[in-house]
Write a protein that holds these residues in place. Structure first.
Motif, mmCIF file in Angstrom:
data_model
loop_
_atom_site.group_PDB
_atom_site.id
_atom_site.type_symbol
_atom_site.label_atom_id
_atom_site.label_comp_id
_atom_site.label_asym_id
_atom_site.label_seq_id
_atom_site.Cartn_x
_atom_site.Cartn_y
_atom_site.Cartn_z
ATOM 1 N N ALA A 50 0.819 -1.219 0.000
ATOM 2 C CA ALA A 50 0.000 0.000 0.000
ATOM 3 C C ALA A 50 0.854 1.271 0.000
ATOM 4 O O ALA A 50 0.322 2.378 0.072
ATOM 5 C CB ALA A 50 -0.931 0.000 1.208
ATOM 6 N N GLU A 51 2.191 1.098 -0.070
ATOM 7 C CA GLU A 51 3.146 2.200 -0.115
ATOM 8 C C GLU A 51 3.076 3.113 1.109
ATOM 9 O O GLU A 51 3.186 4.334 1.017
ATOM 10 C CB GLU A 51 3.000 2.988 -1.419
ATOM 11 C CG GLU A 51 3.256 2.123 -2.641
ATOM 12 C CD GLU A 51 3.105 2.856 -3.959
ATOM 13 O OE1 GLU A 51 2.550 3.976 -3.974
ATOM 14 O OE2 GLU A 51 3.545 2.298 -4.967
ATOM 15 N N ALA A 76 -7.071 3.209 5.127
ATOM 16 C CA ALA A 76 -5.978 2.714 4.288
ATOM 17 C C ALA A 76 -5.268 1.546 4.971
ATOM 18 O O ALA A 76 -4.906 0.558 4.314
ATOM 19 C CB ALA A 76 -4.981 3.835 3.985
ATOM 20 N N ILE A 77 -5.089 1.635 6.274
ATOM 21 C CA ILE A 77 -4.458 0.547 7.023
ATOM 22 C C ILE A 77 -5.355 -0.684 7.006
ATOM 23 O O ILE A 77 -4.902 -1.802 6.747
ATOM 24 C CB ILE A 77 -4.165 0.967 8.484
ATOM 25 C CG1 ILE A 77 -3.297 2.217 8.540
ATOM 26 C CG2 ILE A 77 -3.563 -0.186 9.265
ATOM 27 C CD1 ILE A 77 -1.932 2.065 7.935
ATOM 28 N N LEU A 81 -4.554 -4.389 5.264
ATOM 29 C CA LEU A 81 -4.618 -5.651 5.996
ATOM 30 C C LEU A 81 -5.589 -6.639 5.355
ATOM 31 O O LEU A 81 -5.823 -7.721 5.892
ATOM 32 C CB LEU A 81 -5.021 -5.402 7.459
ATOM 33 C CG LEU A 81 -4.022 -4.599 8.281
ATOM 34 C CD1 LEU A 81 -4.611 -4.256 9.650
ATOM 35 C CD2 LEU A 81 -2.719 -5.361 8.433
ATOM 36 N N GLY A 82 -6.167 -6.259 4.218
ATOM 37 C CA GLY A 82 -7.084 -7.152 3.519
ATOM 38 C C GLY A 82 -8.536 -6.997 3.930
ATOM 39 O O GLY A 82 -9.341 -7.902 3.704
ATOM 40 N N THR A 127 -6.893 10.136 10.420
ATOM 41 C CA THR A 127 -5.535 9.770 10.009
ATOM 42 C C THR A 127 -4.801 9.174 11.205
ATOM 43 O O THR A 127 -5.179 9.412 12.361
ATOM 44 C CB THR A 127 -4.729 10.981 9.489
ATOM 45 O OG1 THR A 127 -4.488 11.876 10.587
ATOM 46 C CG2 THR A 127 -5.447 11.692 8.352
ATOM 47 N N VAL A 128 -3.761 8.433 10.917
ATOM 48 C CA VAL A 128 -2.965 7.837 11.991
ATOM 49 C C VAL A 128 -2.347 8.945 12.847
ATOM 50 O O VAL A 128 -2.292 8.832 14.068
ATOM 51 C CB VAL A 128 -1.889 6.881 11.423
ATOM 52 C CG1 VAL A 128 -1.056 6.288 12.547
ATOM 53 C CG2 VAL A 128 -2.539 5.768 10.592
ATOM 54 N N ALA A 129 -1.939 10.032 12.222
ATOM 55 C CA ALA A 129 -1.344 11.146 12.971
ATOM 56 C C ALA A 129 -2.323 11.730 13.982
ATOM 57 O O ALA A 129 -1.912 12.176 15.065
ATOM 58 C CB ALA A 129 -0.861 12.227 12.008
#
Length: 146
Positions: A50-51, A76-77, A81-82, A127-129
């Motif tokens: 996923a870059e 996106a995460i 992970l499918g 977002t993760v942030a």
């Protein structure tokens, strides 16, 4: 049904990676997540595809972020992970002959699809942030007061 804990574990690992100056080995990440390095490599491979991260081999190698966490959504995460199954619920038969079973399946499928859509919308909005925004500010305030 066994719970899939990869999403929270990967988020944990990414937050650590964000604060590291050097690549993190699979062994180091495995220690953080209380798992083994083979599981880490399998899991991180989806993030590499996923870059979001990349890996380097050899001495001094390991996993590094290649995308700022402010640009990586929880969705996106999850997809990297499918898109793990959310619920243990399912239909009794795929194509029942009984009309009542068909209606029950249709209602269940519709509700599950709606729940999945809402879950994905919620993940896409964060977002993760953003996960650390509150405590990072608290830490900065504490450090400034010292």
């Amino acid at each position: 049904m066994r719970q899939d804990k990869r999403l929270s574990r990967v988020l944990h690992a990414l937050l650590h990676l964000d604060g590291m100056d050097e690549p993190a080995t699979s062994d180091l990440i495995a220690q953080m997540l209380q798992t083994n390095s083979a599981v880490v490599r399998r899991t991180m491979a989806g993030l590499r595809d996923a870059e979001i991260v990349t890996s380097t081999k050899g001495h001094g190698g390991g996993w590094i972020l290649i995308k700022p966490l402010s640009e990586v959504t929880l969705l996106a995460i999850y997809r990297a992970l499918g898109s793990p199954t959310l619920f243990a619920l399912g239909n009794d038969e795929d194509e029942p002959t009984c009309l009542l079973a068909r209606e029950a399946n249709a209602a269940t499928t519709e509700a599950l699809n709606a729940a999945r859509s809402q879950f994905e919308r919620s993940l896409g909005a964060v977002t993760v942030a953003q996960l650390t925004a509150g405590w990072r500010q608290d830490m900065a305030n504490c450090n400034a007061a010292s």
